[in-house]
Design a protein around this motif. Structure first.
Motif, PDB file in Angstrom:
ATOM      1  N   PHE A   9       0.834  -1.197   0.000  1.00  0.00           N
ATOM      2  CA  PHE A   9       0.000   0.000   0.000  1.00  0.00           C
ATOM      3  C   PHE A   9       0.872   1.251   0.000  1.00  0.00           C
ATOM      4  O   PHE A   9       0.643   2.180  -0.790  1.00  0.00           O
ATOM      5  CB  PHE A   9      -0.955   0.021   1.197  1.00  0.00           C
ATOM      6  CG  PHE A   9      -1.718   1.311   1.296  1.00  0.00           C
ATOM      7  CD1 PHE A   9      -2.783   1.562   0.449  1.00  0.00           C
ATOM      8  CD2 PHE A   9      -1.337   2.291   2.189  1.00  0.00           C
ATOM      9  CE1 PHE A   9      -3.463   2.770   0.510  1.00  0.00           C
ATOM     10  CE2 PHE A   9      -2.009   3.499   2.257  1.00  0.00           C
ATOM     11  CZ  PHE A   9      -3.081   3.741   1.411  1.00  0.00           C
ATOM     12  N   LEU A  10       1.862   1.291   0.878  1.00  0.00           N
ATOM     13  CA  LEU A  10       2.735   2.468   0.958  1.00  0.00           C
ATOM     14  C   LEU A  10       3.481   2.681  -0.354  1.00  0.00           C
ATOM     15  O   LEU A  10       3.645   3.822  -0.796  1.00  0.00           O
ATOM     16  CB  LEU A  10       3.692   2.346   2.139  1.00  0.00           C
ATOM     17  CG  LEU A  10       3.029   2.377   3.520  1.00  0.00           C
ATOM     18  CD1 LEU A  10       4.051   2.094   4.610  1.00  0.00           C
ATOM     19  CD2 LEU A  10       2.297   3.681   3.752  1.00  0.00           C
ATOM     20  N   ALA A  11       3.914   1.603  -0.988  1.00  0.00           N
ATOM     21  CA  ALA A  11       4.599   1.721  -2.282  1.00  0.00           C
ATOM     22  C   ALA A  11       3.655   2.296  -3.337  1.00  0.00           C
ATOM     23  O   ALA A  11       4.085   3.043  -4.215  1.00  0.00           O
ATOM     24  CB  ALA A  11       5.140   0.368  -2.727  1.00  0.00           C
ATOM     25  N   SER A  12       2.363   1.966  -3.228  1.00  0.00           N
ATOM     26  CA  SER A  12       1.396   2.459  -4.213  1.00  0.00           C
ATOM     27  C   SER A  12       1.260   3.975  -4.189  1.00  0.00           C
ATOM     28  O   SER A  12       0.842   4.578  -5.181  1.00  0.00           O
ATOM     29  CB  SER A  12       0.022   1.812  -3.996  1.00  0.00           C
ATOM     30  OG  SER A  12      -0.697   2.445  -2.947  1.00  0.00           O
ATOM     31  N   LEU A  13       1.643   4.591  -3.075  1.00  0.00           N
ATOM     32  CA  LEU A  13       1.565   6.052  -2.983  1.00  0.00           C
ATOM     33  C   LEU A  13       2.492   6.729  -3.984  1.00  0.00           C
ATOM     34  O   LEU A  13       2.250   7.863  -4.390  1.00  0.00           O
ATOM     35  CB  LEU A  13       1.892   6.516  -1.561  1.00  0.00           C
ATOM     36  CG  LEU A  13       0.920   6.063  -0.473  1.00  0.00           C
ATOM     37  CD1 LEU A  13       1.457   6.462   0.897  1.00  0.00           C
ATOM     38  CD2 LEU A  13      -0.471   6.617  -0.707  1.00  0.00           C
ATOM     39  N   GLU A  14       3.549   6.033  -4.370  1.00  0.00           N
ATOM     40  CA  GLU A  14       4.538   6.584  -5.287  1.00  0.00           C
ATOM     41  C   GLU A  14       4.306   6.140  -6.730  1.00  0.00           C
ATOM     42  O   GLU A  14       5.039   6.551  -7.619  1.00  0.00           O
ATOM     43  CB  GLU A  14       5.945   6.162  -4.853  1.00  0.00           C
ATOM     44  CG  GLU A  14       6.289   6.536  -3.424  1.00  0.00           C
ATOM     45  CD  GLU A  14       6.224   8.031  -3.168  1.00  0.00           C
ATOM     46  OE1 GLU A  14       6.598   8.818  -4.064  1.00  0.00           O
ATOM     47  OE2 GLU A  14       5.768   8.415  -2.074  1.00  0.00           O
ATOM     48  N   GLN A  15       3.311   5.302  -6.945  1.00  0.00           N
ATOM     49  CA  GLN A  15       3.076   4.738  -8.277  1.00  0.00           C
ATOM     50  C   GLN A  15       1.858   5.388  -8.928  1.00  0.00           C
ATOM     51  O   GLN A  15       0.867   5.655  -8.256  1.00  0.00           O
ATOM     52  CB  GLN A  15       2.851   3.223  -8.173  1.00  0.00           C
ATOM     53  CG  GLN A  15       4.011   2.503  -7.543  1.00  0.00           C
ATOM     54  CD  GLN A  15       3.620   1.111  -7.062  1.00  0.00           C
ATOM     55  OE1 GLN A  15       2.460   0.768  -6.952  1.00  0.00           O
ATOM     56  NE2 GLN A  15       4.629   0.309  -6.767  1.00  0.00           N
TER      57      GLN A  15
END
Length: 100
Positions: A9-15
């Motif tokens: 989820f946290l990685a999705s913030l940058e995608q």
């Protein structure tokens, strides 16, 4: 609620777009954390009859600065009004949803 990890989820913030499929409330949180309030709010409005949806809706109105409306939605969610930063609250809500 979700079959993704907090790390994903946290990685999705940058995608853009995210590489994982997110359930609607996590989509709303992601968008809210990214500053896409209108789209996030639109999603939350479709989920507001659910306590978790009301919680996300409250958080979004807090981001907007409409504390009166946020208070209404916190009460509907059965949650106390948050006092931490809106960023920290959004991440905490996501964490809570992911743990279910």
């Amino acid at each position: 609620m979700a079959t993704i990890s907090e790390q994903q989820f946290l990685a999705s913030l940058e995608q853009d777009p995210p590489t994982v499929e997110l359930p609607p409330l996590l989509q709303a949180i992601r968008l809210g954390l990214r500053g896409e309030w209108e789209t996030a709010h639109g999603i939350a409005q479709t989920m507001e009859d659910d306590a978790d949806g009301a919680w996300v809706h409250a958080w979004l109105h807090r981001i907007e600065g409409d504390l009166g409306n946020a208070g209404y939605w916190y009460r509907r969610a059965g949650k106390p009004a948050a006092t931490e930063s809106t960023d920290a609250e959004g991440r905490a809500i996501a964490r809570a949803l992911l743990e279910r």
